[in-house]
Design an enzyme around this catalytic site. Structure first.
Site, mmCIF file in Angstrom:
data_model
loop_
_atom_site.group_PDB
_atom_site.id
_atom_site.type_symbol
_atom_site.label_atom_id
_atom_site.label_comp_id
_atom_site.label_asym_id
_atom_site.label_seq_id
_atom_site.Cartn_x
_atom_site.Cartn_y
_atom_site.Cartn_z
ATOM 1 N N HIS A 131 0.801 -1.232 0.000
ATOM 2 C CA HIS A 131 0.000 0.000 0.000
ATOM 3 C C HIS A 131 0.825 1.268 0.000
ATOM 4 C CE1 HIS A 131 -3.967 -1.847 0.824
ATOM 5 N NE2 HIS A 131 -3.237 -2.777 1.419
ATOM 6 N N LYS A 165 -7.745 14.156 4.243
ATOM 7 C CA LYS A 165 -6.884 12.961 4.291
ATOM 8 C C LYS A 165 -5.850 13.189 5.370
ATOM 9 C CE LYS A 165 -6.044 13.851 -0.186
ATOM 10 N NZ LYS A 165 -6.378 12.541 -0.741
ATOM 11 N N ARG A 166 -5.070 12.135 5.698
ATOM 12 C CA ARG A 166 -3.992 12.332 6.646
ATOM 13 C C ARG A 166 -3.101 13.483 6.189
ATOM 14 N NH1 ARG A 166 -3.489 8.543 11.057
ATOM 15 N NH2 ARG A 166 -1.507 9.587 11.422
ATOM 16 N N LYS A 210 1.309 14.481 0.418
ATOM 17 C CA LYS A 210 -0.071 14.758 0.002
ATOM 18 C C LYS A 210 -0.276 16.246 -0.295
ATOM 19 C CE LYS A 210 -1.924 10.856 2.721
ATOM 20 N NZ LYS A 210 -2.645 9.968 1.788
ATOM 21 N N THR A 246 -8.367 6.712 -2.035
ATOM 22 C CA THR A 246 -9.725 6.152 -2.115
ATOM 23 C C THR A 246 -10.767 7.241 -1.880
ATOM 24 O OG1 THR A 246 -9.326 5.390 0.148
ATOM 25 C CG2 THR A 246 -9.282 3.731 -1.587
ATOM 26 N N LYS A 298 -14.589 8.388 -3.731
ATOM 27 C CA LYS A 298 -15.825 8.755 -3.030
ATOM 28 C C LYS A 298 -16.325 10.105 -3.530
ATOM 29 C CE LYS A 298 -13.921 6.194 0.831
ATOM 30 N NZ LYS A 298 -13.048 6.301 2.012
HETATM 31 C C1 26W Z 1 4.009 0.750 9.949
HETATM 32 C C2 26W Z 1 3.513 2.129 9.756
HETATM 33 C C3 26W Z 1 2.584 2.223 8.612
HETATM 34 C C4 26W Z 1 1.232 2.309 8.839
HETATM 35 C C5 26W Z 1 0.368 2.396 7.785
HETATM 36 C C6 26W Z 1 3.069 2.238 7.328
HETATM 37 C C7 26W Z 1 2.209 2.318 6.286
HETATM 38 C C8 26W Z 1 0.863 2.395 6.508
HETATM 39 C C9 26W Z 1 -0.097 2.403 5.354
HETATM 40 C C10 26W Z 1 0.464 1.621 4.221
HETATM 41 C C11 26W Z 1 -0.491 3.732 4.927
HETATM 42 C C12 26W Z 1 -1.748 3.708 4.073
HETATM 43 O O1 26W Z 1 -2.839 3.753 4.577
HETATM 44 N N1 26W Z 1 -1.578 3.677 2.741
HETATM 45 C C13 26W Z 1 -2.686 4.004 1.851
HETATM 46 O O2 26W Z 1 -3.390 2.840 1.451
HETATM 47 C C14 26W Z 1 -4.541 3.186 0.717
HETATM 48 C C15 26W Z 1 -5.310 1.911 0.435
HETATM 49 O O3 26W Z 1 -4.629 1.121 -0.474
HETATM 50 C C16 26W Z 1 -4.158 3.923 -0.558
HETATM 51 O O4 26W Z 1 -5.333 4.333 -1.221
HETATM 52 C C17 26W Z 1 -3.316 5.157 -0.221
HETATM 53 O O5 26W Z 1 -2.846 5.742 -1.420
HETATM 54 C C18 26W Z 1 -2.155 4.746 0.649
HETATM 55 O O6 26W Z 1 -1.440 5.903 1.079
#
Ligand code: 26W
Length: 836
Positions: free
Chosen positions: A380, A571-572, A577, A679, A683
């Site tokens: 992701h 978003k975050r 971003k 995502t 929406k």
């Molecule tokens: C370990 C710390 C950590 C926590 C969460 C590292 C990475 C993440 C996630 C991968 C971050 C995340 O939410 N990524 C998002 O995933 C969505 C669903 O696929 C995508 O639409 C977003 O572009 C992506 O940033």
């Protein structure tokens, strides 16, 4: 063919009328017709044992939710019974995050009980909105990855797939955000303070998780006690996942950690009763809190334990289920598919190997074959700082047997690499699992890729970059494993539930089959030329804006004008971003208006919402800057009637459900190549907002589906970003673009942050002195140019709404039903299992 299979999955039977459905739930004796709201009254009276005068909206919420659970419980149990009887292949979705939000309205809708609920609130005259607001917004996730998992559960149940989600029952979800003096403050989210009516504890199904060391909690940190093995208990808490139409009700099983009752008081604490009980804290701590880090792997010991705890509990549970119905381990890949949501549960590779080797007594090759055919991994993010690597030392302490297995996997992988590319030691080093040099680290993505039969990214561009850049060596070794599954979102929650006005207007035009077959929205395309439809879509947008404005006024006391453009970025908060780029655009517009008060621009309200990781200082400064910017422009008589900026605190699923339907403009402006998919972009699109954005993530595919002429695309492409990295200088833009320079000068003059020079300093560092790694300045001029096109279109309401309709019509591909149909056919080899 994959696509044909996908189509047959997504075309589901029509949604049954509620009265036909009720008998299926075995609600025979309970009368649901007017006046006899028997279930509700019973729960209200007996669950809390309160005098009628003491009953408030929280108790009413609980009683309604318990009644709905009563209605679905028999069907829920029948679903599991059917799976046990028919023994179909099942999919297990392993995820550290499920960002589910509120469940009551969603479950009522999916069960087809909407008319009943309407009648109920009419008769009782209870305050529906106030009662619904009593349900906590279950925030067991950070952002996109967690919300995707929740949308997938909805689609899998709706498509009648035998699926189960496995996650953790965090006592504290993502923190509550407040804004104090412009700064983010974090408050704990104690969402389980009151009993949760949806969850069912199943203590009799507890599993034991063995660890190579013990723990104590010191100053909030978990400290390992070396050489003293310990056991954790995983207690499952099940939540119903109601498919649309109520035919299938799957389970989301969340694990809570506990200490076994056999806990050895003598050995641990030398007879010290109170001290020994205090030791239990360590075990209870494991599922206490969700890590609030999005896109940085903070390398915390407790997080590592959480990941193993999820994996060990879930695999023990699913293996037990498999063994109850099957005798041959070799059948595992034909009965079980396990999808790893990012690397967070990738210890599953070692855990499954351990089970097959040590419990199944299988040979290495056989175990490896079964493991690989069972597991699949979704990536992701490409951000290097988000790719998990755990110290090998932690494996030594906690998981010595897993370490042996990982070292053997690594040895064989290196051997394979060197056999394929003899003498290419650099490549073997790059592609291996254990990173050498200094403290040794285990690269979890490499472990997941080696141990899976499928590796997918979440949008075309992301899957390509993953394969060609990020893990190129492994992709060259295993080219057949790599594939794409573009994300999607559930149209039930994100259109039907959250935007009743627009959903109603679509239903009137083309019927309601789109709810389970989103490609049908394509038939709206010709209606973009139909004056009547155009005006009804415009009215629906206006109704959503009014509803949002009322809500905002009542919740936060903030007034916004529905006759302005609602322009959103939610978003975050993260540098890639580029909320800052949006801020620069707003400063530029503000300047133009101040220079030329008669400038003809469309009045606009800018909305921001999003949380920053508590330790991400720059992201917090960005929040502060946006709030200061809002204070200035909202208070400036020269601009305040035409530009307004609102930062909505505590962004969560419920806020998204209100803001997205009300938005006219969706900002998707990440540095190209950095946003895996996105995502919220989808929406907004299905709710008739127009996108202003970069060619990144799934936005590229959305523009292709709607027609690029119906998008406002701007900025560098991912290729241009990559090739200009070496020589890019923000100073060039500062020196050669008068507006860019004026915008930065105004910010650095302290105009927006009069007594806070640190803010301007930090922004100067990000945007100029620090080299602007996310290339804000490279894209500002073309962002402004796209914004001009957008404004001029908005001044022609019919033309604007026509484009909005073409966007809605093109949004069908972005249903999570389509995504899940592709996973089911291409990765899981899974068929629906109809519940009798
Ligand atoms: C370990 C710390 C950590 C926590 C969460 C590292 C990475 C993440 C996630 C991968 C971050 C995340 O939410 N990524 C998002 O995933 C969505 C669903 O696929 C995508 O639409 C977003 O572009 C992506 O940033």
């Amino acid at each position: 063919m994959a696509t044909e299979h996908a189509a047959s999955h997504t075309r589901l039977p029509r949604h049954d009328a509620p009265d036909d459905l009720l008998p299926q739930y075995g609600c025979g004796p309970i009368k649901f017709d007017g006046g006899s709201n028997a279930l509700f009254e019973r729960h209200l009276l007996f669950d809390n044992v309160l005098a009628p005068s003491e009953i408030g909206n929280r108790e009413r919420y609980e009683a309604i939710a318990r009644s709905v659970r009563d209605i679905l419980s028999q069907r829920w149990q029948q679903t599991e019974e059917t799976y046990n009887r028919e023994n179909p292949k099942r999919i297990y979705y392993l995820s550290m995050e499920f960002l589910i939000g509120r469940s009551l309205r969603n479950n009522v809708l999916n069960l087809g009980l909407d008319p009943l609920a309407r009648r109920f609130f009419n008769e009782t005259q209870l305050d529906e909105l106030a009662i619904l607001a009593e349900e906590p917004d279950a925030g067991l996730g950070n952002g996109g990855l967690g919300r995707l998992a929740a949308c997938f559960l909805d689609s899998m149940a709706t498509m009648q797939l035998p699926a189960m989600g496995y996650g953790l029952r965090y006592e504290y979800g993502i923190f509550k955000q407040t804004i104090v003096d412009g700064w983010q403050r974090e408050q704990p989210d104690n969402w389980l303070r009151r009993p949760d009516p949806w969850e069912v504890a199943r203590p009799h199904l507890a599993v034991a998780v063995e660890l190579g060391c013990s723990f104590e909690v010191r100053g909030g940190n978990l400290k390992a006690i070396v050489g003293v093995p310990s056991t954790l208990l995983g207690i499952p808490y099940d939540r119903p996942v109601v498919g649309y139409g109520g035919k299938t009700i799957n389970t989301l099983r969340l694990w809570a950690s506990a200490t076994p009752d056999s806990f050895d008081f003598q050995e641990f604490s030398a007879g010290e009763f109170v001290g020994a009980l205090a030791e239990r804290l360590a075990a209870d701590t494991v599922t206490r809190v969700l890590y609030p880090d999005d896109s940085t792997s903070m390398g915390q010991g407790l997080r590592f334990v959480q990941e193993y705890f999820l994996v060990a509990s879930s695999l023990a549970d699913l293996v037990r289920r498999f063994r109850a119905n099957n005798s041959d381990w070799n059948d595992l890949p034909d009965k079980v598919a396990i999808q790893l949501n990012d690397t967070h549960p990738s210890l599953a590779v070692a855990e499954l190997m351990r089970i097959l080797l040590d419990k199944g007594n299988l040979a290495w090759e056989e175990s490896w074959e079964i493991t690989r055919r069972t597991l699949a991994y979704t990536n992701h993010t490409l951000l290097p700082e988000a790719l998990e690597k755990w110290p090998l030392r932690w494996f030594e302490l906690l998981l010595p047997r897993h370490l042996e297995i990982i070292l053997e996997i690594d040895r064989r992988l290196r051997e394979e690499l060197l056999a394929r590319w003899p003498d290419d030691n650099d490549r073997a080093e790059r592609a291996s699992i254990v990173e050498r040099g200094g403290a040794r680290l285990v690269r979890m993505a490499h472990l997941a890729i080696a141990g899976s039969h499928s590796v997918n990214g979440v949008a075309e561009i992301h899957s390509r970059l993953l394969r060609d850049v990020t893990v190129r060596d492994l992709a060259e070794l295993y080219p057949d494993r790599f594939n794409n599954k573009t994300n999607g979102v559930t149209p039930r929650r994100w259109l039907l539930l959250s935007n009743p006005d627009l959903a109603g207007c679509i239903n009137e035009a083309i019927g309601d089959r789109w709810v389970t077959d989103m490609e049908r929205l394509e038939t709206l395309r010709p209606l973009a030329e139909d004056g009547g439809f155009v005006s009804s879509v415009r009215q629906a947008k206006r109704a959503a804006k009014l509803r949002f404005a009322d809500w905002l006024k009542s919740q936060a006391g903030i007034s916004v004008d529905p006759d302005t453009i609602f322009d959103s970025q939610v978003k975050r908060i993260h540098e890639y971003k580029r909320q800052l780029l949006n801020g620069l655009r707003i400063v530029a517009l503000y300047r133009r208006l101040r220079e030329n008060p008669h400038l003809d621009i469309e009045p606009r309200t800018f909305f921001f919402a999003g949380k920053a990781a508590p330790a991400y200082h720059v992201a917090k400064v960005i929040i502060k800057f946006l709030n200061n910017l809002g204070d200035t422009i909202n208070g400036d008589p020269a601009t305040r009637d035409r530009l307004r900026l609102v930062f909505l605190p505590d962004y969560c699923v419920s806020v998204a459900e209100r803001l997205i339907p009300a938005s006219d403009v969706s900002n998707q402006i990440s540095t190209a190549g950095y946003e895996a998919s996105g995502t919220s972009n989808m929406k907004f699109m299905m709710n008739g907002a127009l996108t202003i954005g970069t060619r990144d993530g799934a936005t590229i595919e959305m523009a292709a589906a709607a027609g690029e002429e119906n998008f406002f695309l701007f900025g560098l492409t991912a290729e241009q970003v990559a090739t200009s990295r070496g020589w890019y200088s923000p100073w060039w833009h500062y020196e050669n673009e008068p507006e860019t320079r004026a915008v930065l000068d105004l910010i650095m003059s302290g105009h927006f942050c009069r007594h806070e020079p640190m803010i301007g300093e930090t922004l100067r560092n990000i945007l100029l002195a620090g080299g602007d790694p996310y290339m804000h300045l490279a894209d500002l001029a073309s962002y402004m140019e796209a914004d001009m096109r957008l404004q001029s279109l908005y001044s022609e309401p019919d033309a604007w709404t026509r484009r909005a309709i073409l966007n809605i019509a093109g949004s069908g591909k972005f249903s999570s039903d389509r995504t899940i149909a592709e996973y089911a056919s291409d990765i899981w080899n899974l068929e629906p299992c109809l519940v009798r």
